[in-house]
Design an enzyme around this catalytic site. Structure first.
Site, PDB file in Angstrom:
ATOM      1  N   TYR A   1      -4.675   0.296   5.622  1.00  0.00           N
ATOM      2  CA  TYR A   1      -4.698   1.719   5.887  1.00  0.00           C
ATOM      3  C   TYR A   1      -4.175   2.120   7.341  1.00  0.00           C
ATOM      4  O   TYR A   1      -2.996   1.460   7.543  1.00  0.00           O
ATOM      5  CB  TYR A   1      -6.288   2.142   5.844  1.00  0.00           C
ATOM      6  CG  TYR A   1      -6.493   3.589   5.466  1.00  0.00           C
ATOM      7  CD1 TYR A   1      -5.919   3.885   4.224  1.00  0.00           C
ATOM      8  CD2 TYR A   1      -6.957   4.777   6.389  1.00  0.00           C
ATOM      9  CE1 TYR A   1      -5.841   5.199   3.875  1.00  0.00           C
ATOM     10  CE2 TYR A   1      -6.932   5.856   6.156  1.00  0.00           C
ATOM     11  CZ  TYR A   1      -6.534   6.208   4.925  1.00  0.00           C
ATOM     12  OH  TYR A   1      -6.350   7.601   4.625  1.00  0.00           O
TER      13      TYR A   1
ATOM     14  N   ARG B   1       1.051  16.655   2.896  1.00  0.00           N
ATOM     15  CA  ARG B   1       0.774  16.189   4.305  1.00  0.00           C
ATOM     16  C   ARG B   1       0.307  14.938   4.430  1.00  0.00           C
ATOM     17  O   ARG B   1      -0.828  14.928   4.999  1.00  0.00           O
ATOM     18  CB  ARG B   1      -0.191  17.370   4.859  1.00  0.00           C
ATOM     19  CG  ARG B   1      -0.154  17.425   6.353  1.00  0.00           C
ATOM     20  CD  ARG B   1      -1.524  18.220   6.771  1.00  0.00           C
ATOM     21  NE  ARG B   1      -2.683  17.537   6.144  1.00  0.00           N
ATOM     22  CZ  ARG B   1      -3.031  16.657   7.024  1.00  0.00           C
ATOM     23  NH1 ARG B   1      -2.994  16.357   8.219  1.00  0.00           N
ATOM     24  NH2 ARG B   1      -4.447  15.745   6.487  1.00  0.00           N
TER      25      ARG B   1
ATOM     26  N   LYS C   1      -7.143   4.199   0.189  1.00  0.00           N
ATOM     27  CA  LYS C   1      -8.408   4.662   0.282  1.00  0.00           C
ATOM     28  C   LYS C   1      -9.451   4.327  -0.651  1.00  0.00           C
ATOM     29  O   LYS C   1     -10.595   3.989  -0.397  1.00  0.00           O
ATOM     30  CB  LYS C   1      -8.447   6.280   0.236  1.00  0.00           C
ATOM     31  CG  LYS C   1      -7.980   7.107   1.130  1.00  0.00           C
ATOM     32  CD  LYS C   1      -9.349   7.513   2.025  1.00  0.00           C
ATOM     33  CE  LYS C   1      -9.112   7.676   3.290  1.00  0.00           C
ATOM     34  NZ  LYS C   1      -8.986   9.037   4.089  1.00  0.00           N
TER      35      LYS C   1
ATOM     36  N   GLU D   1      -6.827  14.335  -0.970  1.00  0.00           N
ATOM     37  CA  GLU D   1      -6.358  13.580   0.228  1.00  0.00           C
ATOM     38  C   GLU D   1      -5.022  14.228   0.578  1.00  0.00           C
ATOM     39  O   GLU D   1      -4.234  14.321  -0.140  1.00  0.00           O
ATOM     40  CB  GLU D   1      -6.529  12.128  -0.255  1.00  0.00           C
ATOM     41  CG  GLU D   1      -6.382  11.082   0.909  1.00  0.00           C
ATOM     42  CD  GLU D   1      -7.437  11.048   1.934  1.00  0.00           C
ATOM     43  OE1 GLU D   1      -7.114  11.322   3.124  1.00  0.00           O
ATOM     44  OE2 GLU D   1      -8.737  11.286   1.365  1.00  0.00           O
ATOM     45  N   ASP D   2      -4.852  14.457   1.897  1.00  0.00           N
ATOM     46  CA  ASP D   2      -3.839  14.719   2.327  1.00  0.00           C
ATOM     47  C   ASP D   2      -2.949  15.973   1.800  1.00  0.00           C
ATOM     48  O   ASP D   2      -1.668  15.829   1.369  1.00  0.00           O
ATOM     49  CB  ASP D   2      -2.641  13.492   2.446  1.00  0.00           C
ATOM     50  CG  ASP D   2      -3.181  12.608   3.566  1.00  0.00           C
ATOM     51  OD1 ASP D   2      -4.068  13.089   4.217  1.00  0.00           O
ATOM     52  OD2 ASP D   2      -2.571  11.453   3.818  1.00  0.00           O
TER      53      ASP D   2
ATOM     54  N   ASP E   1     -11.717  14.720   2.427  1.00  0.00           N
ATOM     55  CA  ASP E   1     -11.553  13.800   3.439  1.00  0.00           C
ATOM     56  C   ASP E   1     -11.120  14.169   4.768  1.00  0.00           C
ATOM     57  O   ASP E   1     -11.709  14.057   5.912  1.00  0.00           O
ATOM     58  CB  ASP E   1     -11.126  12.428   3.170  1.00  0.00           C
ATOM     59  CG  ASP E   1     -11.805  11.363   4.093  1.00  0.00           C
ATOM     60  OD1 ASP E   1     -12.997  11.473   4.511  1.00  0.00           O
ATOM     61  OD2 ASP E   1     -10.742  10.183   4.437  1.00  0.00           O
ATOM     62  N   ASP E   2     -10.140  14.975   4.820  1.00  0.00           N
ATOM     63  CA  ASP E   2      -9.493  15.531   5.880  1.00  0.00           C
ATOM     64  C   ASP E   2     -10.157  16.340   6.603  1.00  0.00           C
ATOM     65  O   ASP E   2     -10.267  16.554   7.842  1.00  0.00           O
ATOM     66  CB  ASP E   2      -7.967  15.926   5.843  1.00  0.00           C
ATOM     67  CG  ASP E   2      -7.018  14.997   4.956  1.00  0.00           C
ATOM     68  OD1 ASP E   2      -6.767  13.734   5.530  1.00  0.00           O
ATOM     69  OD2 ASP E   2      -6.742  14.975   3.925  1.00  0.00           O
TER      70      ASP E   2
ATOM     71  N   ASN F   1      -3.506  10.671  13.571  1.00  0.00           N
ATOM     72  CA  ASN F   1      -2.828   9.574  13.372  1.00  0.00           C
ATOM     73  C   ASN F   1      -1.531   9.787  12.740  1.00  0.00           C
ATOM     74  O   ASN F   1      -1.024  10.802  12.414  1.00  0.00           O
ATOM     75  CB  ASN F   1      -3.715   8.900  11.918  1.00  0.00           C
ATOM     76  CG  ASN F   1      -4.994   8.396  12.356  1.00  0.00           C
ATOM     77  OD1 ASN F   1      -5.164   7.737  13.403  1.00  0.00           O
ATOM     78  ND2 ASN F   1      -6.211   8.881  11.337  1.00  0.00           N
TER      79      ASN F   1
ATOM     80  N   ASN G   1     -12.847   6.763  12.694  1.00  0.00           N
ATOM     81  CA  ASN G   1     -12.147   6.413  11.580  1.00  0.00           C
ATOM     82  C   ASN G   1     -13.053   6.973  10.374  1.00  0.00           C
ATOM     83  O   ASN G   1     -14.159   6.668  10.363  1.00  0.00           O
ATOM     84  CB  ASN G   1     -11.859   4.782  11.559  1.00  0.00           C
ATOM     85  CG  ASN G   1     -10.866   4.708  10.364  1.00  0.00           C
ATOM     86  OD1 ASN G   1     -10.933   5.029   9.112  1.00  0.00           O
ATOM     87  ND2 ASN G   1     -10.136   3.402  10.877  1.00  0.00           N
TER      88      ASN G   1
END
Length: 570
Positions: A118, A171, A189, A261-262, A284-285, A426, A470
């Site tokens: 990850y 992203r 993930k 995600e993203d 999650d973001d 990150n 994290n």
């Protein structure tokens, strides 16, 4: 015309290259197919008896090696690589060859291998995904599949899916639009869902939705693996996502957890608000980051003193992570003090690319920034905002490296005995400052946490261990809690429960070392405790479908967890 061999029943060998042939296969895993099936392959760990009963004689060298020995050998191999990306490729290749051994390695060596599978290595892997692409993992749903998404889901071999992680690649971490190459993120993930949260690998499904990319270098690359067109937006995009979400529910039922995600900010907030009332969804973001950061702040109070409501927060970055964290802090503050949410928000300030978010900017702000526009004089730079607001906690979610300068950290240290500094962007190169900078510039007084891992820092003969905020602390346990209770909807109260459960795992021994998060080495115990707290909240809110409620939720969570140890084949 050439004739086929004796076994050429289907005429495949004797067909000319442009003739149609049918790709037949064998369905029972034994012999050669067993060695090529990652779910059941054990490599040299097959016993004499298993080799006889499964037609493996002669297909393997004679030595029989235990899973522990295999693990030892592979860890030696991984440590011999100098380049992190090579370690990542070796791990992915192992996952495709021997699933249980992959998870055994990851669980037993979590602190060492987490940065490999990850962040930060997965970012580089996504950038180069087209060239390191070996065997497809997960499902690719592109605009070409419009109208056929349900059929595409049915092509996936596993039918009992509990967790889906989906990205559109716009992203990826702090690296921008990587289009179809973002698949590395859902794959990584879900590996953590299994290793850290114990969700069965067969119940996990990584998906990339390819609507094109605005990354010109990918569009110009002849080997790019995705659609070569600019990103679809507006109705075309919304319709594809609507069809996807409908198909997921139709195919897997009400209880499947869909983790976004993203996605880029504008889509992330929109998708979460649109589907949170009809599906079990989680971003999650926005939510995972918020939950883990809140936990770090709550546990830091033991070091910096005071209650949550005593502190003033300043964020650099007002995107999905920044506003998500801010909202959860305000919620927890409101819950603790019984002060209305509108009031607790006033303790939290955000700085975006145009400076401090203040009320006279309200008209021009995106909707998710509006709650944070408070009365104040304009400040165009971060240092001006720090000096004007005098925050006790400084949080970076900007995706911009080196933005917490010496001047900013020294200013924080000038009016705080122990400033809390969280550089969360990150990968490591995008962190707002390093652990060493935070400790040095604050003369060892800062309490520091980051998004990517930093090594311990020695300053004035004292060893400081930086915290790592994290998301992997939270989402695997949260997901397990939702799955094991059969939750049908996700609520903010479940995120607060996860935060509180994580903060409770930090012991006095950890505080003595300046740690604000527990060590990753006992992450499965942490996840079981988080899962139990989350599941308890699901039951309390009447959103659970697995009834009756188990008496001991921690024990139940541990019992639900996947074990990577080899099974004996009859």
């Amino acid at each position: 015309m050439a004739t086929g061999g004796a076994q050429d029943v289907y005429g495949e060998d004797c067909a000319s290259e442009d003739q149609l042939v049918t790709p037949w296969t064998i369905s029972v895993a034994s012999g050669y197919t067993l060695l090529r099936d990652p779910h059941h392959n054990k490599g040299l760990a097959f016993t004499e008896k298993e080799r006889d009963s499964h037609y493996l004689r002669g297909l393997l060298p004679p030595a029989i090696i235990s899973q522990q020995q295999q693990e030892k050998k592979l860890m030696q191999n991984l440590r011999s690589y100098d380049v992190p990306l090579h370690r990542y490729m070796a791990m992915m290749e192992l996952q495709e060859r021997n699933e249980r051994l992959f998870y055994k390695l990851l669980i037993d060596n979590v602190e060492e291998l987490l940065p490999v599978v990850y962040t930060p290595t997965v970012g580089e892997a996504c950038q180069k995904y087209g060239s390191i692409f070996r065997r497809p993992q997960g499902l690719y749903i592109s605009l070409k599949e419009k109208g056929k998404i349900l059929e595409v889901l049915k092509n996936w071999p596993e039918k009992n899916i509990q967790v889906i992680v989906v990205t559109d690649g716009e992203r990826i971490l702090g690296l921008g639009d990587l289009g179809c190459q973002g698949m590395g993120i859902p794959v990584g993930k879900l590996a953590l869902y299994t290793a850290l949260g114990g969700v069965r690998p067969s119940a996990c499904l990584p998906i990339t939705i390819d609507v094109g990319t605005n990354n010109q270098s990918l569009l110009d690359n002849e080997f790019y693996i995705g659609l070569k067109q600019r990103r679809a937006t507006g109705k075309e995009y919304a319709d594809l996502l609507e069809e996807f979400m409908t198909a997921v529910k139709q195919n897997y039922g009400e209880k499947v957890l869909v983790q976004f995600e993203d996605f880029a900010n504008h889509n992330a907030f929109e998708l979460l608000s649109r589907y949170s009332t009809t599906h079990l969804v989680f971003n999650d973001d926005i939510q995972g980051t918020a939950s883990v950061v809140l936990s770090g702040i709550v546990s830091s109070l033991k070091l910096i003193g005071g209650t949550l409501a005593d502190h003033t927060f300043l964020f650099l970055g007002a995107g999905e992570a920044g506003t998500g964290i801010a909202e959860l802090i305000a919620l927890e503050m409101s819950k603790q003090t019984k002060i209305p949410l509108e009031e607790t928000r006033k303790k939290i300030w955000l700085v975006d690319s145009k400076g401090l978010i203040v009320s006279h900017r309200k008209e021009s702000l995106q909707h998710f920034k509006k709650p944070w526009a408070h009365e104040h004089e304009p400040c165009t730079t971060l240092i001006d905002a720090v000096k004007a607001i005098k925050p006790t906690v400084l949080i970076g979610t900007s995706g911009q490296g080196k933005t917490f300068t010496k001047e900013v950290v020294e200013a924080m240290a000038s009016f705080n005995k122990k400033p809390l500094i969280m550089a969360l962007s990150n990968p490591t190169s995008q962190a707002e400052c390093t652990a060493e900078e935070a400790y040095t510039w604050s003369e060892g007084r800062a309490v520091f946490a980051s998004g990517s891992p930093f090594d311990p820092v020695k300053y004035n003969d004292k060893l400081y261990i930086p915290g790592q905020a994290n998301n992997a602390y939270i989402f695997p346990g949260l997901g397990l809690g939702l799955v094991m209770s059969g939750a049908i909807r996700m609520h903010d109260e479940m995120l607060l429960a996860a935060s509180e459960a994580l903060a409770c795992q930090v012991t006095q021994e950890h505080y003595d070392k300046g740690m604000t998060f527990p060590p990753f080495s006992n992450i499965r115990t942490i996840s079981a405790n988080i899962a139990a707290k989350v599941a308890a909240k699901v039951y309390d809110l009447g959103l659970a479908t697995r009834l009756p409620r188990p008496d001991d939720l921690v024990k139940f969570a541990e019992g639900c967890m996947y074990s990577p140890n080899y099974r004996i084949y009859r």
